[in-house]
Design an enzyme around this catalytic site. Structure first.
Site, mmCIF file in Angstrom:
data_model
loop_
_atom_site.group_PDB
_atom_site.id
_atom_site.type_symbol
_atom_site.label_atom_id
_atom_site.label_comp_id
_atom_site.label_asym_id
_atom_site.label_seq_id
_atom_site.Cartn_x
_atom_site.Cartn_y
_atom_site.Cartn_z
ATOM 1 N N ASP A 134 -15.340 -17.622 7.303
ATOM 2 C CA ASP A 134 -13.837 -17.453 7.591
ATOM 3 C C ASP A 134 -13.819 -16.948 8.767
ATOM 4 O O ASP A 134 -14.195 -15.612 9.008
ATOM 5 C CB ASP A 134 -13.199 -16.664 6.508
ATOM 6 C CG ASP A 134 -11.853 -16.270 6.936
ATOM 7 O OD1 ASP A 134 -11.344 -16.669 7.971
ATOM 8 O OD2 ASP A 134 -10.875 -15.599 6.203
ATOM 9 N N TRP A 167 -20.666 -10.845 4.359
ATOM 10 C CA TRP A 167 -20.114 -11.663 3.116
ATOM 11 C C TRP A 167 -21.242 -12.739 2.942
ATOM 12 O O TRP A 167 -21.640 -13.378 3.763
ATOM 13 C CB TRP A 167 -18.707 -12.341 3.537
ATOM 14 C CG TRP A 167 -18.229 -13.518 2.854
ATOM 15 C CD1 TRP A 167 -18.501 -14.621 3.533
ATOM 16 C CD2 TRP A 167 -17.993 -13.689 1.434
ATOM 17 N NE1 TRP A 167 -17.941 -15.548 2.313
ATOM 18 C CE2 TRP A 167 -17.362 -15.028 1.285
ATOM 19 C CE3 TRP A 167 -17.555 -12.725 0.500
ATOM 20 C CZ2 TRP A 167 -17.225 -15.442 0.097
ATOM 21 C CZ3 TRP A 167 -16.984 -13.175 -0.498
ATOM 22 C CH2 TRP A 167 -16.815 -14.510 -0.933
ATOM 23 N N ASP A 187 -20.391 -10.851 11.186
ATOM 24 C CA ASP A 187 -19.263 -10.885 12.256
ATOM 25 C C ASP A 187 -20.081 -10.377 13.555
ATOM 26 O O ASP A 187 -20.868 -9.435 13.289
ATOM 27 C CB ASP A 187 -18.161 -9.988 11.792
ATOM 28 C CG ASP A 187 -17.341 -10.783 10.736
ATOM 29 O OD1 ASP A 187 -17.552 -12.049 10.633
ATOM 30 O OD2 ASP A 187 -16.379 -9.939 10.307
ATOM 31 N N ASN A 231 -13.556 -13.028 1.260
ATOM 32 C CA ASN A 231 -14.129 -13.157 2.866
ATOM 33 C C ASN A 231 -13.185 -12.763 3.885
ATOM 34 O O ASN A 231 -13.583 -12.735 5.169
ATOM 35 C CB ASN A 231 -15.061 -14.230 3.061
ATOM 36 C CG ASN A 231 -14.129 -15.299 3.234
ATOM 37 O OD1 ASN A 231 -13.113 -15.352 3.122
ATOM 38 N ND2 ASN A 231 -14.935 -16.547 3.653
ATOM 39 N N ASP A 232 -12.028 -12.587 3.608
ATOM 40 C CA ASP A 232 -10.913 -12.372 4.679
ATOM 41 C C ASP A 232 -10.907 -10.998 5.209
ATOM 42 O O ASP A 232 -9.891 -10.261 5.012
ATOM 43 C CB ASP A 232 -9.647 -12.687 4.041
ATOM 44 C CG ASP A 232 -8.534 -12.748 5.243
ATOM 45 O OD1 ASP A 232 -9.148 -13.137 6.540
ATOM 46 O OD2 ASP A 232 -7.418 -13.167 5.021
ATOM 47 N N VAL A 233 -12.143 -10.638 5.493
ATOM 48 C CA VAL A 233 -12.302 -9.111 5.908
ATOM 49 C C VAL A 233 -12.941 -8.764 7.083
ATOM 50 O O VAL A 233 -13.968 -9.785 7.521
ATOM 51 C CB VAL A 233 -13.380 -8.375 4.865
ATOM 52 C CG1 VAL A 233 -13.805 -6.984 5.173
ATOM 53 C CG2 VAL A 233 -12.539 -8.328 3.289
#
Ligand code: ABN
Length: 172
Positions: A74, A99, A118, A146-148
């Site tokens: 993501d 993630w 990231d 995983n939207d972190v």
């Protein structure tokens, strides 16, 4: 030689007296389970996602959201942002927390454990947004979502893009 035999015999007998077969099997089981779970621990894997080697160019696959190892990603693909699928663009830092997903490689029919780190320290890249999310769960299960922004643990918490690093084969 005989005395050496006696020493080993004595220590083997003393070990056998102190440990039961059941406790030996339990320890072996713990050891095997620990070894199998090791790749899933939230340990620092930044060494695998450092800056690209000089001249490293991303392939067309790495710049495509359909690439098999992006199955749970993501974010913006670093391969479109000056890096590659495994290395952060110059001037950014890799997030130490990530993630983890499991993706199927149709090329060899095996499943792989993939870490999505990231890359941090620059504003959002904006190119090649890829939101596949295989295996993701709703936000109320934070560790499965995983939207972190994983840059939150970095000194520079700006999110730039995401890499995907293969950690190993997933055992069935
Ligand atoms: N892990 C990618 C990401 C970064 C910021 C916000 C959401 C998702």
């Amino acid at each position: 030689m005989q005395s050496l035999d006696r020493v080993f015999e004595k220590s083997a007998r003393s070990l056998a007296k102190r440990t039961s077969r059941r406790s030996l099997l339990a320890s072996l089981g713990q050891l095997l389970t620990g070894a199998a779970l090791l790749p899933l621990l939230p340990i620092d894997r930044t060494a695998r996602a450092q800056s690209p080697a000089a001249g490293a160019k991303p392939t067309a696959d790495e710049q495509s959201c359909a690439y098999w190892k992006y199955c749970a990603i993501d974010g913006f693909l670093c391969a479109c942002c000056g890096g590659t699928s495994t290395s952060c663009p110059p001037g950014t830092q890799t997030s130490p927390i990530t993630w983890i997903g499991t993706c199927h490689n149709p090329g060899d029919g095996r499943d792989y454990i993939v870490s999505y780190n990231d890359c941090c320290g620059k504003v959002s890249c904006g190119d090649c947004f890829c939101n596949r999310n295989e295996g993701e769960k709703p936000m109320y299960r934070l560790s499965r979502n995983n939207d972190v922004n994983w840059c939150m643990a970095n000194t520079e918490s700006n999110y730039h893009c995401s890499v995907s690093v293969i950690l190993g084969v997933a055992e069935k």
